[in-house]
Design an enzyme around this catalytic site. Sequence first.
Site, short mmCIF file in Angstrom:
data_model
loop_
_atom_site.label_atom_id
_atom_site.label_comp_id
_atom_site.label_asym_id
_atom_site.label_seq_id
_atom_site.Cartn_x
_atom_site.Cartn_y
_atom_site.Cartn_z
CG PHE A 23 1.55 -5.92 1.87
CD1 PHE A 23 2.94 -5.06 1.61
CD2 PHE A 23 0.59 -5.63 2.13
CE1 PHE A 23 2.03 -3.67 2.15
CE2 PHE A 23 0.22 -4.60 3.09
CZ PHE A 23 1.16 -3.71 2.53
CD GLU A 59 0.42 -6.09 -7.25
OE1 GLU A 59 0.42 -4.25 -6.90
OE2 GLU A 59 0.57 -6.69 -6.02
CB ALA A 81 -2.18 -11.58 4.49
CB VAL A 82 -5.96 -8.31 1.38
CG1 VAL A 82 -6.88 -6.14 1.67
CG2 VAL A 82 -5.94 -8.50 -0.06
CB ILE A 83 -4.43 -6.41 7.39
CG1 ILE A 83 -4.03 -8.07 7.01
CG2 ILE A 83 -5.16 -6.25 8.51
CD1 ILE A 83 -2.01 -8.44 8.13
CG HIS A 89 -5.54 0.60 0.67
ND1 HIS A 89 -5.19 0.66 -1.33
CD2 HIS A 89 -4.53 -0.93 0.28
CE1 HIS A 89 -4.07 -0.24 -1.92
NE2 HIS A 89 -3.85 -1.56 -0.73
NE ARG A 128 -10.07 -16.26 9.24
CZ ARG A 128 -10.31 -15.42 10.65
NH1 ARG A 128 -9.32 -15.23 11.27
NH2 ARG A 128 -11.24 -15.29 10.95
#
Length: 165
Positions: A23, A59, A81-83, A89, A128
């Site tokens: 993702f 995961e 990468a969590v945006i 969420h 980054r």
Amino acid sequence: MPNLLKGTFEGQDLRIGIVVSRFNSRITEKLLDGALDCLHRHGVDDRNIDVVYVPGSFEIPLAAQKLAEYSDVDAIICLGAVIRGDTPHFNFVASEVSKGVARITLDFDLPVIYGILTTDTAEQAQQRAGLKQGNRGWEAAMSALEMCNLHKLLKERLHTASEKE
């Protein structure tokens, strides 16, 4: 003078596992490229690097746990990468992934490096991942090398100290 114990950045003979989220792949692939470049430049042979892809950052801890359980890696690098979006969420995913990675480190007595970006925007994540603010994948690989070597040094030192008692 106190005894100073520091890890080196030597990669020869180290086995490294990398768990990378698919993702946000435009970002995570750059993180992976940075990590692999760092490992290669510090002497880690391709045959000693296992790259495991997972669907998303949530995961990552399970795959890292399986690497810790069933492989002989010296360290695991977690890349994702969590945006932040318009829903909460982001908070749930970022929090649970952080806890999962930390738990694996302690449960398995193994360096598990948190190279997961948590940013407000995709642009920040891209910065980054190799643009203006360096490459967090490279930095995570450097941390893995240092912690592998420090971990081995501490084990040897503590084992030697316990033999003297």
